[in-house]
Scaffold this motif. Sequence first.
Motif, PDB file in Angstrom:
ATOM      1  N   ASP A  32      41.114  28.370  53.226  1.00 16.65           N
ATOM      2  CA  ASP A  32      41.771  28.413  54.534  1.00 16.65           C
ATOM      3  C   ASP A  32      42.367  29.794  54.780  1.00 16.65           C
ATOM      4  O   ASP A  32      43.033  30.353  53.919  1.00 16.65           O
ATOM      5  N   GLY A  33      42.084  30.345  55.941  1.00 14.14           N
ATOM      6  CA  GLY A  33      42.587  31.667  56.288  1.00 14.14           C
ATOM      7  C   GLY A  33      41.523  32.461  57.008  1.00 14.14           C
ATOM      8  O   GLY A  33      40.577  31.909  57.561  1.00 14.14           O
ATOM      9  N   LEU A  34      41.654  33.783  57.017  1.00  7.65           N
ATOM     10  CA  LEU A  34      40.714  34.632  57.728  1.00  7.65           C
ATOM     11  C   LEU A  34      39.406  34.766  56.958  1.00  7.65           C
ATOM     12  O   LEU A  34      39.396  34.926  55.747  1.00  7.65           O
ATOM     13  N   ASP A  35      38.303  34.715  57.704  1.00  2.77           N
ATOM     14  CA  ASP A  35      36.971  34.856  57.122  1.00  2.77           C
ATOM     15  C   ASP A  35      36.034  35.327  58.225  1.00  2.77           C
ATOM     16  O   ASP A  35      36.385  35.285  59.397  1.00  2.77           O
ATOM     17  N   ALA A  36      34.855  35.767  57.861  1.00  9.81           N
ATOM     18  CA  ALA A  36      33.840  36.146  58.845  1.00  9.81           C
ATOM     19  C   ALA A  36      32.910  34.964  59.058  1.00  9.81           C
ATOM     20  O   ALA A  36      32.475  34.322  58.101  1.00  9.81           O
ATOM     21  N   SER A  37      32.615  34.675  60.322  1.00 10.72           N
ATOM     22  CA  SER A  37      31.680  33.588  60.627  1.00 10.72           C
ATOM     23  C   SER A  37      30.256  34.066  60.364  1.00 10.72           C
ATOM     24  O   SER A  37      30.026  35.249  60.131  1.00 10.72           O
ATOM     25  N   VAL A  38      29.294  33.151  60.444  1.00 15.08           N
ATOM     26  CA  VAL A  38      27.908  33.528  60.198  1.00 15.08           C
ATOM     27  C   VAL A  38      27.376  34.467  61.273  1.00 15.08           C
ATOM     28  O   VAL A  38      26.437  35.211  61.039  1.00 15.08           O
ATOM     29  N   CYS A  39      28.020  34.501  62.460  1.00 15.00           N
ATOM     30  CA  CYS A  39      27.604  35.436  63.518  1.00 15.00           C
ATOM     31  C   CYS A  39      28.363  36.754  63.435  1.00 15.00           C
ATOM     32  O   CYS A  39      28.119  37.657  64.213  1.00 15.00           O
ATOM     33  N   GLY A  40      29.314  36.877  62.489  1.00 17.99           N
ATOM     34  CA  GLY A  40      30.028  38.123  62.264  1.00 17.99           C
ATOM     35  C   GLY A  40      31.402  38.234  62.898  1.00 17.99           C
ATOM     36  O   GLY A  40      32.072  39.244  62.757  1.00 17.99           O
ATOM     37  N   VAL A  41      31.869  37.203  63.596  1.00 15.71           N
ATOM     38  CA  VAL A  41      33.181  37.229  64.243  1.00 15.71           C
ATOM     39  C   VAL A  41      34.264  36.861  63.226  1.00 15.71           C
ATOM     40  O   VAL A  41      34.064  35.968  62.403  1.00 15.71           O
ATOM     41  N   LEU A  42      35.403  37.561  63.278  1.00 15.88           N
ATOM     42  CA  LEU A  42      36.537  37.225  62.420  1.00 15.88           C
ATOM     43  C   LEU A  42      37.156  35.928  62.931  1.00 15.88           C
ATOM     44  O   LEU A  42      37.472  35.807  64.109  1.00 15.88           O
ATOM     45  N   VAL A  43      37.282  34.947  62.045  1.00 22.33           N
ATOM     46  CA  VAL A  43      37.778  33.631  62.441  1.00 22.33           C
ATOM     47  C   VAL A  43      38.865  33.145  61.490  1.00 22.33           C
ATOM     48  O   VAL A  43      38.997  33.641  60.378  1.00 22.33           O
ATOM     49  N   THR A  44      39.624  32.181  61.953  1.00 23.72           N
ATOM     50  CA  THR A  44      40.545  31.447  61.097  1.00 23.72           C
ATOM     51  C   THR A  44      39.770  30.250  60.583  1.00 23.72           C
ATOM     52  O   THR A  44      39.447  29.342  61.350  1.00 23.72           O
ATOM     53  N   ALA A  45      39.423  30.269  59.306  1.00 25.21           N
ATOM     54  CA  ALA A  45      38.572  29.238  58.717  1.00 25.21           C
ATOM     55  C   ALA A  45      39.384  28.045  58.244  1.00 25.21           C
ATOM     56  O   ALA A  45      40.499  28.198  57.764  1.00 25.21           O
ATOM     57  N   ALA A  46      38.801  26.873  58.377  1.00 27.27           N
ATOM     58  CA  ALA A  46      39.420  25.636  57.917  1.00 27.27           C
ATOM     59  C   ALA A  46      38.446  24.925  56.993  1.00 27.27           C
ATOM     60  O   ALA A  46      37.432  24.402  57.442  1.00 27.27           O
ATOM     61  N   ALA A  47      38.727  24.941  55.703  1.00 27.91           N
ATOM     62  CA  ALA A  47      37.824  24.372  54.711  1.00 27.91           C
ATOM     63  C   ALA A  47      37.603  22.886  54.907  1.00 27.91           C
ATOM     64  O   ALA A  47      36.553  22.358  54.571  1.00 27.91           O
ATOM     65  N   GLY A  48      38.578  22.191  55.483  1.00 25.64           N
ATOM     66  CA  GLY A  48      38.482  20.747  55.641  1.00 25.64           C
ATOM     67  C   GLY A  48      37.675  20.302  56.846  1.00 25.64           C
ATOM     68  O   GLY A  48      37.502  19.113  57.061  1.00 25.64           O
ATOM     69  N   ARG A  49      37.185  21.236  57.655  1.00 28.21           N
ATOM     70  CA  ARG A  49      36.422  20.863  58.854  1.00 28.21           C
ATOM     71  C   ARG A  49      34.967  21.246  58.684  1.00 28.21           C
ATOM     72  O   ARG A  49      34.649  22.406  58.464  1.00 28.21           O
ATOM     73  N   ASP A  50      34.085  20.289  58.797  1.00 22.95           N
ATOM     74  CA  ASP A  50      32.648  20.520  58.680  1.00 22.95           C
ATOM     75  C   ASP A  50      32.059  20.979  60.004  1.00 22.95           C
ATOM     76  O   ASP A  50      32.387  20.442  61.057  1.00 22.95           O
ATOM     77  N   TRP A  51      31.162  21.948  59.959  1.00 25.02           N
ATOM     78  CA  TRP A  51      30.474  22.425  61.154  1.00 25.02           C
ATOM     79  C   TRP A  51      29.693  21.304  61.844  1.00 25.02           C
ATOM     80  O   TRP A  51      29.805  21.139  63.058  1.00 25.02           O
ATOM     81  N   PRO A  52      28.921  20.487  61.111  1.00 31.17           N
ATOM     82  CA  PRO A  52      28.164  19.426  61.790  1.00 31.17           C
ATOM     83  C   PRO A  52      29.045  18.405  62.513  1.00 31.17           C
ATOM     84  O   PRO A  52      28.615  17.810  63.491  1.00 31.17           O
TER      85      PRO A  52
END
Length: 68
Positions: A32-52
């Motif tokens: 959880d915290g800042l990470d780069a998305s697969v498209c390259g945008v800086l995002v606040t990531a949430a490990a507990g939330r699935d993309w699908p």
Amino acid sequence: MTASLFATGTSVPTVARGLRAVAHAVARPVVDGLDASVCGVLVTAAAGRDWPSASDGERCEECARIAG
């Protein structure tokens, strides 16, 4: 049950400005915290939330193309 390859993140400028959130895909493993998305945008990531399963809000078109 199978594990997802991608977690969900929210664009940092969107969160800071209070605008409508756009979901981005983030490659696992995620802390959880800042990470780069697969498209390259800086995002606040949430490990507990699935993309699908991220159906709330709008999805990034480029992330959807890459992650499916």
